[in-house]
Design a protein around this motif. Structure first.
Motif, mmCIF file in Angstrom:
data_model
loop_
_atom_site.group_PDB
_atom_site.id
_atom_site.type_symbol
_atom_site.label_atom_id
_atom_site.label_comp_id
_atom_site.label_asym_id
_atom_site.label_seq_id
_atom_site.Cartn_x
_atom_site.Cartn_y
_atom_site.Cartn_z
ATOM 1 N N LEU A 22 0.781 -1.249 0.208
ATOM 2 C CA LEU A 22 -0.098 -0.022 -0.101
ATOM 3 C C LEU A 22 0.821 1.218 0.066
ATOM 4 C CD1 LEU A 22 -2.944 1.248 -0.026
ATOM 5 C CD2 LEU A 22 -2.914 0.986 2.446
ATOM 6 N N PRO A 23 1.970 1.290 0.694
ATOM 7 C CA PRO A 23 2.787 2.590 1.019
ATOM 8 C C PRO A 23 3.347 2.923 -0.464
ATOM 9 C CG PRO A 23 3.010 1.361 2.607
ATOM 10 C CD PRO A 23 2.397 0.491 2.052
ATOM 11 N N ARG A 24 3.720 1.849 -1.293
ATOM 12 C CA ARG A 24 4.293 2.085 -2.578
ATOM 13 C C ARG A 24 3.142 2.406 -3.405
ATOM 14 N NH1 ARG A 24 6.221 -2.848 -6.519
ATOM 15 N NH2 ARG A 24 3.784 -2.652 -6.474
ATOM 16 N N GLU A 25 2.186 1.791 -3.359
ATOM 17 C CA GLU A 25 1.041 2.254 -4.275
ATOM 18 C C GLU A 25 0.316 3.643 -4.124
ATOM 19 O OE1 GLU A 25 0.184 0.690 -7.336
ATOM 20 O OE2 GLU A 25 2.000 -0.717 -6.423
ATOM 21 N N PHE A 26 0.545 4.000 -3.001
ATOM 22 C CA PHE A 26 -0.024 5.373 -2.562
ATOM 23 C C PHE A 26 1.014 6.512 -3.271
ATOM 24 C CE2 PHE A 26 0.053 9.179 0.181
ATOM 25 C CZ PHE A 26 -1.113 9.540 0.185
ATOM 26 N N LEU A 27 2.237 6.343 -2.802
ATOM 27 C CA LEU A 27 3.024 7.201 -3.597
ATOM 28 C C LEU A 27 2.815 7.496 -5.161
ATOM 29 C CD1 LEU A 27 6.328 6.521 -1.452
ATOM 30 C CD2 LEU A 27 4.822 8.479 -1.391
ATOM 31 N N LEU A 28 2.966 6.125 -5.819
ATOM 32 C CA LEU A 28 2.861 5.925 -7.117
ATOM 33 C C LEU A 28 1.570 6.687 -7.878
ATOM 34 C CD1 LEU A 28 3.923 2.464 -7.999
ATOM 35 C CD2 LEU A 28 5.327 4.258 -8.545
#
Length: 266
Positions: A22-28
Motif C-alpha cells: 500500500l505505501p508504494r502504491e499510494f506514492l505511485l
C-alpha cells in the motif's frame, strides 16, 4: 454399487495476484495525480500558437462534418439548473471517480488494479507531451464561435483568468484527459466485473463527453485524441490473464450408469 462423480469446481473469476504494498502504491498514485496537475505547467507560454491551433481544429471539425459544439451547449443552456449540474460534474467528478476506481480495484481486483494503473500512467504521460507540440486554446476562448464560458457565467468554475491561473495550463485542451480517464474507468470496471449491468458504466464517459463539449472546455477532437491514446495504451499494456477454468466432468445419466454396471457384472 454407485458411480462416483467429480466434485464441482468453482469457476475462476479473476486472476490470483498478490496485492502490491500500500505505501508504494499510494506514492505511485499520488505521483500520477501530481504529474497530471504540474506537468502541464511546463508547456505554458504558447498563447498565440494555441489560438492558431484552435482555429485549425475548429476548421477540421467542420470539414469532417462533426456536430457543432454549440448544439450541445444550447441544450445545456435551456435552464440554469442543467448547466450548473454540467459545470459541477466537470469540476468535481473527474479526480474522485478515477481515484475511487483505483481504490476499489486495489481492494477487490489487485491484478486489474495493476493493469489500470499502468494504463492510466501511460495515457497521462503521453497526454503531457502533446501540449508541447500542439498547444490548444479551448473553444470557450475562441471568438466567433458563439460559445460561452458556462463555468464563469453560471458556476462553479475551476479556472481563473488565464494570465493569473498558475494551477493549470488552460492551453492544453488536447487531448482531454477528462474524457480519457472517464473512458478508462468504464473499461476497467467492465473488464473487472461480471454483472450484466456492467455496461452501464459507459454512461460515465458519455456524460463526461457531453459535459466537456457542452461547457466549451473541449472540442470533439480532444476526446478523439484521448480515445486514440487510450487505445494505444491498452494495446501495449498487457491485460490481466484469467486463470483457466477447470474442465468439469459431467456425471453419466442413471441409465448409462446401470448399463455400465451390468456390463461389468457379466
Amino acid at each position: 454399487m454407485t458411480a462416483r462423480t467429480e466434485p464441482a469446481v468453482p469457476e475462476a473469476d479473476a486472476p490470483v495476484t498478490a496485492r502490491p504494498p500500500l505505501p508504494r502504491e499510494f506514492l505511485l498514485v499520488a505521483g500520477l495525480f501530481l504529474v497530471y496537475k504540474l506537468g502541464r505547467q511546463l508547456a505554458t507560454g504558447h498563447t498565440a500558437t494555441a489560438f492558431r491551433n484552435a482555429h485549425r481544429v475548429w476548421d477540421w471539425e467542420r470539414a469532417l462534418h462533426l456536430p457543432g459544439e454549440g448544439d450541445v451547449q444550447s441544450a445545456l443552456l435551456h435552464g440554469d439548473v442543467l448547466v450548473h449540474l454540467a459545470n459541477t460534474y466537470y469540476a468535481t467528478v473527474h479526480f474522485p471517480a478515477t481515484l475511487a476506481l483505483l481504490v476499489w480495484l486495489y481492494l477487490r481486483r489487485p491484478a486489474h488494479y495493476l493493469w489500470a494503473r499502468r494504463v492510466l500512467a501511460a495515457v497521462t504521460a503521453a497526454a503531457l507531451v502533446l501540449p508541447f507540440t500542439f498547444p490548444l486554446a479551448p473553444p470557450r476562448m475562441l471568438a466567433g464561435t458563439g460559445l460561452v464560458d458556462t463555468a464563469r457565467r453560471y458556476g462553479p468554475s475551476v479556472y481563473g483568468p488565464p494570465a493569473h491561473d498558475h494551477l493549470s495550463n488552460q492551453f492544453a485542451a488536447m487531448p482531454s484527459l477528462h474524457f480519457g480517464w472517464a473512458l478508462m474507468v468504464a473499461v476497467a470496471l467492465i473488464a473487472a466485473t461480471r454483472s450484466a449491468w456492467r455496461w452501464l458504466w459507459l454512461l460515465h464517459p458519455l456524460i463526461t463527453l457531453l459535459v466537456i463539449v457542452g461547457t466549451a472546455n473541449h472540442y470533439w477532437l480532444d476526446a478523439l485524441a484521448a480515445t486514440a491514446l487510450l487505445g494505444a495504451a491498452l494495446a501495449v499494456v498487457p491485460p490481466p490473464r484469467r486463470a483457466p477454468v477447470p474442465v468439469r466432468r459431467a456425471a453419466a445419466p442413471p441409465a448409462a450408469q446401470d448399463a455400465v454396471l451390468v456390463g461389468a457384472g457379466r
